[in-house]
Design an enzyme around this catalytic site. Structure first.
Site, short mmCIF file in Angstrom:
data_model
loop_
_atom_site.label_atom_id
_atom_site.label_comp_id
_atom_site.label_asym_id
_atom_site.label_seq_id
_atom_site.Cartn_x
_atom_site.Cartn_y
_atom_site.Cartn_z
N ASP A 18 81.39 42.87 41.80
CA ASP A 18 82.01 41.54 41.77
C ASP A 18 81.30 40.63 40.77
O ASP A 18 80.08 40.69 40.61
CB ASP A 18 81.93 40.93 43.18
CG ASP A 18 82.82 39.71 43.33
OD1 ASP A 18 83.74 39.54 42.50
OD2 ASP A 18 82.58 38.92 44.26
N GLY A 19 82.09 39.78 40.12
CA GLY A 19 81.52 38.74 39.27
C GLY A 19 81.87 38.84 37.81
O GLY A 19 81.36 38.05 37.00
N ASN A 20 82.74 39.76 37.43
CA ASN A 20 83.08 39.92 36.01
C ASN A 20 83.70 38.64 35.43
O ASN A 20 83.32 38.19 34.34
CB ASN A 20 84.06 41.08 35.81
CG ASN A 20 83.42 42.42 36.07
OD1 ASN A 20 82.21 42.56 36.03
ND2 ASN A 20 84.25 43.42 36.35
N ARG A 22 83.61 35.48 36.55
CA ARG A 22 82.69 34.34 36.53
C ARG A 22 81.65 34.51 35.42
O ARG A 22 81.23 33.54 34.78
CB ARG A 22 82.01 34.20 37.89
CG ARG A 22 82.90 33.55 38.93
CD ARG A 22 82.26 33.57 40.30
NE ARG A 22 82.30 34.90 40.89
CZ ARG A 22 81.46 35.34 41.82
NH1 ARG A 22 80.48 34.56 42.23
NH2 ARG A 22 81.58 36.54 42.33
N SER A 63 91.28 46.90 43.66
CA SER A 63 91.74 46.92 45.05
C SER A 63 93.26 46.84 45.14
O SER A 63 93.94 46.48 44.16
CB SER A 63 91.12 45.74 45.82
OG SER A 63 91.74 44.53 45.46
N GLU A 65 94.77 44.59 46.60
CA GLU A 65 95.10 43.18 46.42
C GLU A 65 95.06 42.75 44.95
O GLU A 65 95.64 41.71 44.58
CB GLU A 65 94.14 42.30 47.23
CG GLU A 65 94.31 42.39 48.74
CD GLU A 65 93.75 43.68 49.33
OE1 GLU A 65 94.21 44.07 50.42
OE2 GLU A 65 92.85 44.29 48.70
N ASN A 66 94.38 43.51 44.11
CA ASN A 66 94.29 43.14 42.70
C ASN A 66 95.63 43.20 41.97
O ASN A 66 95.77 42.62 40.89
CB ASN A 66 93.28 44.03 41.97
CG ASN A 66 91.84 43.72 42.31
OD1 ASN A 66 90.95 44.54 42.14
ND2 ASN A 66 91.58 42.52 42.83
N ARG A 69 97.05 39.82 40.89
CA ARG A 69 96.49 39.04 39.80
C ARG A 69 97.54 38.88 38.69
O ARG A 69 98.55 39.58 38.68
CB ARG A 69 95.23 39.74 39.25
CG ARG A 69 94.06 39.71 40.21
CD ARG A 69 92.81 40.25 39.57
NE ARG A 69 91.66 40.15 40.47
CZ ARG A 69 90.41 40.47 40.13
NH1 ARG A 69 90.15 40.91 38.90
NH2 ARG A 69 89.43 40.34 41.00
N ARG A 186 76.92 44.79 47.17
CA ARG A 186 77.92 43.87 46.63
C ARG A 186 77.22 42.85 45.74
O ARG A 186 76.29 42.18 46.17
CB ARG A 186 78.70 43.14 47.71
CG ARG A 186 79.70 42.15 47.07
CD ARG A 186 80.76 41.65 47.99
NE ARG A 186 81.75 40.87 47.21
CZ ARG A 186 83.00 40.69 47.56
NH1 ARG A 186 83.46 41.23 48.66
NH2 ARG A 186 83.81 39.99 46.78
N GLU A 205 74.24 50.08 55.72
CA GLU A 205 73.37 48.93 55.43
C GLU A 205 73.99 48.13 54.29
O GLU A 205 74.40 48.69 53.27
CB GLU A 205 71.97 49.41 55.02
CG GLU A 205 71.28 50.28 56.06
CD GLU A 205 70.91 49.53 57.33
OE1 GLU A 205 70.66 48.30 57.24
OE2 GLU A 205 70.87 50.15 58.40
#
Length: 252
Positions: A18-20, A22, A63, A65-66, A69, A186, A205
């Site tokens: 995650d974070g590409n 931003r 995902s 959900e993607n 987009r 993550r 974990e």
């Protein structure tokens, strides 16, 4: 960290990259540039996982959900997958990595499907780390499709409802033949699993990092491994039971 802890490498690691977007915005560049930078980070972490002795690495690449987009971003991502696999497959194969894809393939373009199938065929017998790419994947979707498949077996008389148990369901899921992830990483500072591997993460974990994915380095990956090595994994047992079992193992 003691030597016993340092030897505790997760068999299976799952990563939500995650974070590409931003990251790209922080660089003053379009979101799409962040996805390209994310590919370079993925390449680094795949090598780091292989070198650390990880047996399976599952990357949440796209995902279910993607699909919601913007169409331009979705098209770019699908084309990026095609270009990336065309460049990386030879190296992955030479390194003995076995490539697999999970997720709903029905909406994928035919040229991407061809590369997926060719990648899986070519690397199917490789003895090294299993690299699982979750593409068009959703945890709820995975469960629904599995229940439908098992229901069809019951309707056909090949399976009895009374014989359904956790193992039957687990084996029928997309990752049914692999051990559940020991560690979920993550990046990007978010603290949720975003419909990823819902069944498989029951005793995983969770390691959350504020680092945006394109900046996540091999050193950051090894920091996550070191954190995992210090965890006491109880699986619902008490600490005393865990230590007692370890003592029995040491005495053997």
């Amino acid at each position: 960290m003691n030597s016993a802890a340092s030897s505790r490498v997760p068999r299976h690691i799952a990563i939500i990259m995650d974070g590409n977007g931003r990251w790209a915005m922080q660089q003053g560049k379009p979101r799409l540039h962040g996805h390209e930078a994310g590919v370079h980070a993925a390449r680094t972490i795949v090598r780091a996982g292989r070198d650390a002795g990880v047996e399976a690495l599952t990357l949440y690449a796209f995902s279910s959900e993607n699909w919601l987009r913007p169409a331009t971003e979705v098209s770019f991502l699908l084309e990026l997958f095609i270009r990336t696999m065309a460049v990386e497959l030879d190296t992955l194969h030479d390194e003995g990595v076995r490539v697999r894809f999970i997720g709903d393939r029905t909406a994928l373009p035919s040229n991407l499907l061809a590369i997926i199938e060719a990648s899986e065929r070519r690397t199917a017998s490789n003895p090294g780390m299993v690299l699982v790419i979750a593409l068009g994947y959703g945890g709820r979707q995975d469960l629904v499709q599995t229940v439908r498949a098992l229901g069809a077996q019951i309707e056909a008389g090949a399976l009895k409802a009374a014989d359904l148990d956790e193992k039957t369901l687990r084996d029928a899921l997309d990752l049914g033949d692999l051990p559940d992830p020991d560690l979920l990483i993550r990046t990007g500072g978010e603290y949720r699993i975003s419909n990823f591997l819902l069944w498989h993460l029951a005793y995983t974990e969770f390691y959350f990092s504020d680092i945006l994915w394109p900046d996540f380095s091999s050193a950051d990956f090894h920091q996550a491994l070191a954190w995992f090595a210090e965890r006491e994994r109880r699986f619902g047992r008490t600490g005393a039971q865990v230590h007692s079992e370890r003592g029995d193992q040491d005495a053997q």
